[in-house]
Motif scaffolding. Sequence first.
Motif, PDB file in Angstrom:
ATOM      1  N   TYR A 162      63.344  55.266  13.862  1.00  0.00           N
ATOM      2  CA  TYR A 162      64.713  55.401  13.452  1.00  0.00           C
ATOM      3  C   TYR A 162      65.035  56.060  11.990  1.00  0.00           C
ATOM      4  O   TYR A 162      63.993  55.705  11.212  1.00  0.00           O
ATOM      5  CB  TYR A 162      65.304  53.979  13.526  1.00  0.00           C
ATOM      6  N   LEU A 164      67.130  56.320   8.638  1.00  0.00           N
ATOM      7  CA  LEU A 164      68.318  55.989   8.282  1.00  0.00           C
ATOM      8  C   LEU A 164      68.505  56.487   6.725  1.00  0.00           C
ATOM      9  O   LEU A 164      67.714  56.909   5.952  1.00  0.00           O
ATOM     10  CB  LEU A 164      68.106  54.186   7.954  1.00  0.00           C
ATOM     11  N   SER A 186      71.549  56.758  11.415  1.00  0.00           N
ATOM     12  CA  SER A 186      72.577  56.195  10.987  1.00  0.00           C
ATOM     13  C   SER A 186      72.561  56.017   9.619  1.00  0.00           C
ATOM     14  O   SER A 186      71.693  56.663   8.821  1.00  0.00           O
ATOM     15  CB  SER A 186      73.102  54.906  11.750  1.00  0.00           C
ATOM     16  N   LYS A 204      74.611  47.709   8.304  1.00  0.00           N
ATOM     17  CA  LYS A 204      75.588  47.869   9.774  1.00  0.00           C
ATOM     18  C   LYS A 204      74.515  47.552  10.811  1.00  0.00           C
ATOM     19  O   LYS A 204      73.115  47.620  10.710  1.00  0.00           O
ATOM     20  CB  LYS A 204      75.743  49.190   9.955  1.00  0.00           C
ATOM     21  N   VAL A 206      72.302  48.235  13.215  1.00  0.00           N
ATOM     22  CA  VAL A 206      71.346  49.509  13.903  1.00  0.00           C
ATOM     23  C   VAL A 206      70.376  48.980  14.890  1.00  0.00           C
ATOM     24  O   VAL A 206      69.774  48.038  14.549  1.00  0.00           O
ATOM     25  CB  VAL A 206      71.188  50.739  12.844  1.00  0.00           C
TER      26      VAL A 206
END
Length: 293
Positions: A162, A164, A186, A204, A206
Motif C-alpha cells: 500500500y 501512503l 491514500s 484515516k 486505510v
Amino acid sequence: MIVIPGPASIELGENIAKIMGVESFPVEHRIFPDGESYTRLTGSFGGELVVIVQSTPSPQDARLIQLFQMTATAKELGAERIICCVPYLAYSRQDKRFIDGEAISLDIVLHLLKSLGADDLIVVDAHNEESLRRSHIIKTWNLSAIPLLAKYIRELGFDGAYSLGPDEGALHLAKSADEFLKGGFSFFEKRRDRKTGNIEMKVKDVDVNGRDAIVFDDIVSSGGTMVQAIAGLKQLGARRVVAACTHAFFIGEAEKRIIEAGADLIVATDTIKTKFSRVSVAPVIAQQLAKII
Ligand code: R5P
C-alpha cells in the motif's frame, strides 16, 4: 555540452556527464577561515551549453552561494546557455507568505538564479510544483524520483504494498508509486502549527491490516511527519513498513525515531548523499537534459 559538478554534488554531476557522454570540469572549492566560499571554475565555456549540478542541502546558504558563484562565473566566461540542475532546491517550502511579513524565499532564490544567468532549472520532487510554475521567474523542469523509488522497493519484495502520502500534498507521490506497487494508495491528514512547527496527524482508516505499506514523502527533515505516518499505519495493523523519501535530511535523531515508530527499512535518493541513498536520480536528470538541449 559540458557539465560542472558543484561541490555539493560531485558524484552525481560526474554520473550525469558519464551517462550523457560529455566532459565534466571539476570546481576548485574551499571555505575560507571566516566561513566564506571560494569557487573557481576550470575548463573553457565560450559558446558552450553548460550544465551546473549542485544540490542545496545543509548548509543551504553556503550551497546556494556556491551555486550562484558557479552560475555567474560560467555566464561571465561566455556560456551560451546555462542549465542549473538543483535536485534538492533549498527554500522550496517557503513558497508563500504563510504569516504577514514573511519573505517568499523560493521566489528570491529563483530571481537570483535568473539574474545571474541561468536559463533553465531542473529540480527533483519540488515541494510544490505549482508554486514553481506559477512564479514564471525561470523555466523550470520538476522531475520525480518516486517511480525510481517505487521500482526499487518493489524489487525488494514489496509488490502489492500500500502507498501512503503522510499529508494531502504528498498524495500525488503515493498515486505515482501505486502505478508500480499496485496495492492502493491514500493519504493521512496533517496540520502543522506555523508558529511552533508541531504537527498533528489524523489517521484515516486505510486498508493496510496485515499488509505491507510504504510512506512516500518528498522530504524527511526532523522525521516528525514520517514518525506519525508510520505509527498510524502500525496502529492500523500494517505488517512491514518502509519509509521512502526523495530528499533525506534526517536531522538529529530522525532515523532512530523512525525505526522506533516501526519502520523496517528507510530508502532515499542521492539528491542528498546519505547512507539511505539507494537510488540515483542521475538517469532521470540525464533523460530530461537529452530532451531539452
Ligand atoms: C511538508 O509538507 C513536507 O512534504 C514534509 O512532510 C516535511 O517537510 C517533513 O518534515 P519533518 O520531517 O520535519 O516532519
